[in-house]
Design a protein around this motif. Structure first.
Motif, PDB file in Angstrom:
ATOM      1  N   THR A 113       0.827  -1.205   0.000  1.00 37.57           N
ATOM      2  CA  THR A 113       0.000   0.000   0.000  1.00 37.57           C
ATOM      3  C   THR A 113       0.859   1.251   0.000  1.00 37.57           C
ATOM      4  OG1 THR A 113      -1.755   1.189   1.197  1.00 37.57           O
ATOM      5  CG2 THR A 113      -0.121   0.035   2.528  1.00 37.57           C
ATOM      6  N   ASN A 114       0.278   2.334  -0.503  1.00 36.29           N
ATOM      7  CA  ASN A 114       0.902   3.651  -0.359  1.00 36.29           C
ATOM      8  C   ASN A 114       0.795   4.087   1.100  1.00 36.29           C
ATOM      9  OD1 ASN A 114       1.209   3.578  -3.148  1.00 36.29           O
ATOM     10  ND2 ASN A 114      -0.623   4.822  -3.528  1.00 36.29           N
ATOM     11  N   CYS A 115       1.487   5.168   1.439  1.00 38.35           N
ATOM     12  CA  CYS A 115       1.441   5.671   2.813  1.00 38.35           C
ATOM     13  C   CYS A 115       0.043   6.135   3.178  1.00 38.35           C
ATOM     14  CB  CYS A 115       2.463   6.792   2.994  1.00 38.35           C
ATOM     15  SG  CYS A 115       4.162   6.179   3.084  1.00 38.35           S
ATOM     16  N   MET A 116      -0.204   6.243   4.474  1.00 36.94           N
ATOM     17  CA  MET A 116      -1.580   6.366   4.930  1.00 36.94           C
ATOM     18  C   MET A 116      -1.728   7.245   6.173  1.00 36.94           C
ATOM     19  SD  MET A 116      -1.850   2.495   6.527  1.00 36.94           S
ATOM     20  CE  MET A 116      -1.063   1.738   5.104  1.00 36.94           C
ATOM     21  N   LEU A 117      -2.977   7.516   6.504  1.00 35.05           N
ATOM     22  CA  LEU A 117      -3.382   8.231   7.718  1.00 35.05           C
ATOM     23  C   LEU A 117      -4.396   7.367   8.435  1.00 35.05           C
ATOM     24  CD1 LEU A 117      -3.650  10.868   9.488  1.00 35.05           C
ATOM     25  CD2 LEU A 117      -5.429  11.588   7.884  1.00 35.05           C
ATOM     26  N   LEU A 118      -4.141   7.098   9.701  1.00 34.88           N
ATOM     27  CA  LEU A 118      -5.064   6.305  10.517  1.00 34.88           C
ATOM     28  C   LEU A 118      -5.613   7.159  11.651  1.00 34.88           C
ATOM     29  CD1 LEU A 118      -2.364   4.314   9.795  1.00 34.88           C
ATOM     30  CD2 LEU A 118      -4.095   2.635  10.454  1.00 34.88           C
ATOM     31  N   CYS A 119      -6.748   6.742  12.186  1.00 31.08           N
ATOM     32  CA  CYS A 119      -7.394   7.478  13.266  1.00 31.08           C
ATOM     33  C   CYS A 119      -7.808   6.494  14.342  1.00 31.08           C
ATOM     34  CB  CYS A 119      -8.611   8.222  12.730  1.00 31.08           C
ATOM     35  SG  CYS A 119      -9.477   9.226  13.965  1.00 31.08           S
ATOM     36  N   GLY A 120      -7.487   6.822  15.594  1.00 29.59           N
ATOM     37  CA  GLY A 120      -7.828   5.932  16.691  1.00 29.59           C
ATOM     38  C   GLY A 120      -8.229   6.682  17.938  1.00 29.59           C
ATOM     39  N   GLN A 121      -8.712   5.935  18.914  1.00 26.76           N
ATOM     40  CA  GLN A 121      -9.039   6.453  20.241  1.00 26.76           C
ATOM     41  C   GLN A 121      -8.278   5.615  21.263  1.00 26.76           C
ATOM     42  OE1 GLN A 121     -13.485   6.343  19.776  1.00 26.76           O
ATOM     43  NE2 GLN A 121     -13.354   8.393  20.646  1.00 26.76           N
ATOM     44  N   PRO A 122      -7.077   6.034  21.620  1.00 27.74           N
ATOM     45  CA  PRO A 122      -6.264   5.228  22.530  1.00 27.74           C
ATOM     46  C   PRO A 122      -6.765   5.281  23.961  1.00 27.74           C
ATOM     47  CG  PRO A 122      -5.162   7.280  22.029  1.00 27.74           C
ATOM     48  CD  PRO A 122      -6.390   7.247  21.165  1.00 27.74           C
ATOM     49  N   GLY A 123      -6.318   4.295  24.734  1.00 27.10           N
ATOM     50  CA  GLY A 123      -6.628   4.284  26.157  1.00 27.10           C
ATOM     51  C   GLY A 123      -5.601   5.084  26.927  1.00 27.10           C
ATOM     52  N   THR A 124      -5.053   4.516  27.992  1.00 29.44           N
ATOM     53  CA  THR A 124      -4.096   5.228  28.827  1.00 29.44           C
ATOM     54  C   THR A 124      -2.910   4.334  29.151  1.00 29.44           C
ATOM     55  OG1 THR A 124      -5.250   4.535  30.842  1.00 29.44           O
ATOM     56  CG2 THR A 124      -5.893   6.660  29.882  1.00 29.44           C
ATOM     57  N   VAL A 125      -1.834   4.942  29.586  1.00 29.92           N
ATOM     58  CA  VAL A 125      -0.647   4.201  29.982  1.00 29.92           C
ATOM     59  C   VAL A 125      -1.019   3.180  31.064  1.00 29.92           C
ATOM     60  CG1 VAL A 125       1.599   4.359  31.117  1.00 29.92           C
ATOM     61  CG2 VAL A 125       0.954   6.048  29.379  1.00 29.92           C
ATOM     62  N   GLY A 126      -0.589   1.942  30.864  1.00 25.21           N
ATOM     63  CA  GLY A 126      -0.867   0.899  31.839  1.00 25.21           C
ATOM     64  C   GLY A 126      -2.126   0.113  31.581  1.00 25.21           C
ATOM     65  N   ASP A 127      -2.817   0.345  30.437  1.00 24.77           N
ATOM     66  CA  ASP A 127      -4.068  -0.370  30.179  1.00 24.77           C
ATOM     67  C   ASP A 127      -3.848  -1.746  29.563  1.00 24.77           C
ATOM     68  OD1 ASP A 127      -3.373   0.198  27.564  1.00 24.77           O
ATOM     69  OD2 ASP A 127      -5.079   1.511  27.165  1.00 24.77           O
ATOM     70  N   GLY A 128      -2.572  -2.136  29.374  1.00 22.32           N
ATOM     71  CA  GLY A 128      -2.281  -3.417  28.755  1.00 22.32           C
ATOM     72  C   GLY A 128      -1.602  -4.385  29.702  1.00 22.32           C
ATOM     73  N   THR A 129      -0.477  -4.948  29.237  1.00 24.68           N
ATOM     74  CA  THR A 129       0.179  -5.996  30.009  1.00 24.68           C
ATOM     75  C   THR A 129       1.674  -5.980  29.739  1.00 24.68           C
ATOM     76  OG1 THR A 129       0.132  -8.373  30.448  1.00 24.68           O
ATOM     77  CG2 THR A 129      -0.077  -7.698  28.155  1.00 24.68           C
ATOM     78  N   THR A 130       2.405  -6.802  30.470  1.00 25.73           N
ATOM     79  CA  THR A 130       3.809  -7.039  30.163  1.00 25.73           C
ATOM     80  C   THR A 130       3.913  -8.290  29.309  1.00 25.73           C
ATOM     81  OG1 THR A 130       4.115  -8.318  32.182  1.00 25.73           O
ATOM     82  CG2 THR A 130       4.598  -5.952  32.287  1.00 25.73           C
TER      83      THR A 130
END
Length: 825
Positions: free
Chosen positions: A709-726
């Protein structure tokens, strides 16, 4: 919303104890429904205010029966923040027609805009809410005799969500946007910005780029203007737009590409190339039909190029290493070059950042010999000029008119016959670049100021943290080169909100940007981190340092890389753009890629955890951290003044089919897989895209996934630091393997989608919006960059209109939602 009929009735609610034969009030209402009686019966002050006192003056003594209008206001409905809502009311009466009006009766206040002649249809943007919230509206109609009826409807607004279908990956030569959106080309390379400048021929014959749009549009910022031409941060239809011009597609600027007869460049060609760099300060305006364009004859228009006079401020002003034949006291300079990302200030100035400036300078072998063993030799080597080369585009081979040193300044070779302090040549010119430059977009009489307190490096951007009254403000900066660092500048002066409206804008810049502490980041394996101060006299930053003997604070700032080395900062996978979540204050940093990351000589660490092979099908596989990632940090105590932080990795770039256990760690799929995140920006907090759970926009500058694909622009709504895992991953590269523990944010899933795909061979870079979020501006840089006049590989932006001819041009586009809602929601 679906119409529904709501009947109007009246009762005073009293118990009937009067047994006389006298006529009752309800009978009076049924027999003669006058405006005066309606008002006194309780239709309310809102309707009175909207229709005015004519409701009283029209009352008469006509006893003729008059039935009230029948109205409908639609059934209850639901939407989410940022969406455009339409309310449609209907009214029928005896044909005399007295008017209709909508009014809001409860919920967060919105602005109702009438869209038809009678006033029965209104629109508004659903407000930002953090939980489902009811808004109530009243539709009122009256006839010519004053009979008035109302109906109500309720709209339930939920928090903002992504409101578009992901765009498919593409290798077409157009800009693709989601269904329901329109992209319009606004401002292209070569466009004239002054009265009397000819239209751009786009055949290599054009000159005069000091009055034309430059090339390689990059970072930008929208500064609002009101109708009188004064600064207005709330304006959504007119602005001064500051746009960086990072570099050039050299071959397309000349009839048959660049010429170099006998190894010497023609002066006219070189001047054109020089002037194509820098910044455009240009007025944008929205026309009556809603289409955006630039204003060619605006008094605000100007180009700032590598030849524009500048001044220095802060600790390095007047330093010995800034002295040249042009500025013998080290306080002035000429121009800015390789302006990539950007920043802003709340007092309405633009921050442009000098990135890959080193490459433009020529250094002869004689200079390498002459400076051997000196501090200069150490500094030049650390910034990428340790050996001899002719400089980008060989500009200094051109012969300028007598007395003109604008081209000669790019040759840093010292002349042994000139004073040893550098005041007779341009040996120190290279130290005049690598800074953050402040520009007043509203006042072309003010020379740009290079803010030396923010350090000297390959500045990718300088994005501010949240401004809180009484707290010292900060700006976050990436040093865009492989294995470089993340920095933060914290002002010495606490923020005073009253300064946002100051008219002496660069003087306010002196107040906040000329004194403070520059920090560099160290990321720890346990998810913590420290900001290490680059302060002369502290720790290894002294004259006793064995690698580089720092003389003073100016020396530390001019050699920020050497200072960061000495402090033990964390080497990152090419730090690029920074962005700050306007709600949480968390800082995001794109780490575009790192081809040197491996198992042995440049091993991974927790903050830069991947080393692998990306199986590109054309052009060969790419090794290292080929697809990049986005790291984020949360300041201790949620303050810009903090010296500690927590971090995790929000997003790992990857093709959707790569190893989910060790490469595609964010679980990307066909709707959101990406490579080499670069540009980064959060929605403005003046609209729903920057409130509650703000939109994060991600732009790519990729070489590893361009077979797909050619280069792109994405849009998201991220959560916060620490919302995942190790997680511990296994890296495999060149026959070796190693494990690496890291900290991964929650997988984005449907909260990240591809919004735009660009034309052939482009980079998507630079983004901003109007304050209301209903127009988003995006830059398309260097389409067709691998071609030349005899092999044109892209025809964009002509191809956007179906014309597959002509040389490609970088350009700014405006993206709007066809229904008028907030872009992305």
């Amino acid at each position: 919303m679906t119409d529904t009929t709501i009947n109007f009735g009246y009762s005073d609610g009293d118990v009937d104890t009067n047994r006389s034969a006298n006529i009752s009030l309800n009978e009076i209402v049924a027999e003669r429904y006058s405006r005066r009686q309606t008002l006194f019966g309780g239709i309310g002050a809102a309707t009175m205010a909207l229709f005015g006192t004519s409701m009283l003056t029209a009352c008469g003594d006509d006893d003729t029966a008059n039935a009230a209008p029948v109205v409908t206001a639609g059934s209850s409905g639901a939407t989410s923040s940022g969406r455009l809502v339409t309310l449609t009311g209907t009214a029928t009466d005896d044909g005399t027609g007295g008017g209709v009006v909508w009014a809001q009766t409860s919920g967060p206040t919105v602005t109702l805009t009438v869209t038809n002649a009678t006033g029965s249809v209104v629109t508004f943007l659903a407000p930002s809410v953090s939980a489902a919230t009811d808004l109530k509206f009243q539709f009122t109609a009256r006839d010519a005799k004053g009979a008035t009826t109302t109906a109500e409807t309720t709209l339930t607004v939920s928090p903002a969500v992504l409101g578009f279908t992901a765009v498919a990956k593409s290798q077409a030569d157009i800009v693709s946007v989601p269904a329901g959106y329109t992209a319009t080309v606004v401002y292209r390379t070569g466009d004239p910005i002054a009265t009397g400048v000819s239209a751009y021929a786009n055949d290599g014959s054009d000159a005069g780029f000091s009055q034309r749009a430059g090339d390689h549009h990059d970072g930008m910022y929208y500064f609002g203007l009101n109708a009188a031409g004064s600064p207005d941060p709330t304006s959504n239809t007119r602005a001064v737009m500051c746009i960086n011009h990072e570099n050039i597609n050299q071959a397309y600027l000349h009839p048959a590409g660049a010429t170099s007869p006998g190894g010497v460049r023609p002066y006219d060609e070189v001047l054109k190339e020089v002037e194509c760099h820098g910044i455009s300060v240009i007025e944008f305006a929205q026309g009556t039909g809603g289409a955006w364009g630039y204003v060619q004859n605006s008094t605000f228009n100007r180009r700032i190029t590598p030849l524009t006079p500048t001044t220095f401020s802060g600790p390095a002003k007047g330093a010995a290493f800034l002295k040249t034949a042009f500025s013998t006291d080290g306080t002035k300079g000429r121009g800015t070059v390789n302006n990539c990302a950007n920043g802003y200030t709340p007092w309405s100035t633009y921050l442009t950042c000098e990135e890959n400036w080193v490459g433009y300078f020529r250094r002869d072998a004689s200079d390498v010999t002459a400076r051997a063993g000196t501090k200069d030799a150490v500094s030049l080597a650390r910034y990428g000029k340790g050996s001899a080369n002719g400089g980008s585009f060989n500009w200094t081979t051109a012969t300028a008119p007598a007395g003109d040193t604008s081209i000669a300044k790019f040759n840093i070779t010292l002349d042994p016959a000139k004073p040893a302090d550098g005041t007779g040549d341009f040996r120190n010119e290279i130290y005049q670049y690598g800074w953050v430059v402040e520009i007043d977009p509203y006042d072309k009489t003010q020379a740009p100021r290079k803010r030396t307190a923010l350090g000297r490096m390959n500045h990718e951007g300088a994005w501010p943290g949240k401004f809180i009254d009484g707290r010292k403000p900060a700006w976050y900066m990436g040093d865009d080169a492989t294995n470089e660092y993340l920095y933060k500048f914290v002002s010495n002066t606490p923020w005073a909100a009253a300064d946002a409206s100051a008219t002496s804008r660069l003087a306010i810049g002196d107040k906040y940007l000329d004194a403070g502490t520059l920090y560099v980041a160290k990321f720890n394996a346990d998810g913590s981190g420290q900001w290490l101060p680059l302060t002369f006299g502290s720790g290894p930053l002294t004259a006793a340092n064995a690698t580089y003997a720092f003389a003073d604070q100016a020396d530390v700032l001019a050699n920020a890389r050497l200072a960061a080395d000495a402090l033990g900062a964390t080497k990152m996978d090419r730090p690029e753009w920074t962005a700050v979540n306007p709600v949480t204050g968390e800082m995001y940093l794109t780490l575009t890629n790192n081809s040197t990351r491996n198992i042995t000589t440049n091993p991974t660490d927790a903050a830069n955890p991947r080393a692998y092979t990306d199986p590109k099908t054309t052009g060969g596989a790419t090794n290292g951290n080929a697809n990049g990632h986005i790291i984020r940090l949360k300041e201790t105590g949620d303050t810009t003044e903090a010296t500690g932080f927590a971090w995790d990795i929000y997003l790992f770039g990857s093709g959707k089919d790569l190893d989910p256990a060790n490469i595609n760690l964010s679980g990307l799929d066909d709707t959101n897989d990406l490579s080499s995140p670069d540009g980064l920006w959060f929605g403005r907090p003046q609209n729903a895209s920057g409130l509650v759970k703000p939109l994060l926009w991600i732009e790519t500058d990729d070489g590893a996934y361009t077979d797909v694909t050619n280069c792109m622009l994405l849009c998201g709504q991220p959560g916060t630091v620490g919302d995942g895992t190790t997680k511990t991953i296994t890296n495999s590269l060149s026959g070796g393997t190693a494990t690496q523990a890291t900290r991964i944010g929650a997988a984005p899933g449907a909260n990240l989608r591809r919004f735009l795909v660009g034309p052939k061979e482009c980079e998507i870079t630079g983004i901003d919006s109007t304050p209301d979020g209903r127009t988003v501006f995006v830059n398309i840089q260097h389409p067709g960059e691998n071609g030349n006049p005899s092999n044109i590989t892209s025809n964009w932006p002509q191809s956007q209109a179906g014309n597959a001819t002509g040389r490609p041009r970088s350009a700014t586009i405006a993206i709007t939602k066809n229904d008028g809602g907030v872009v992305g929601l």
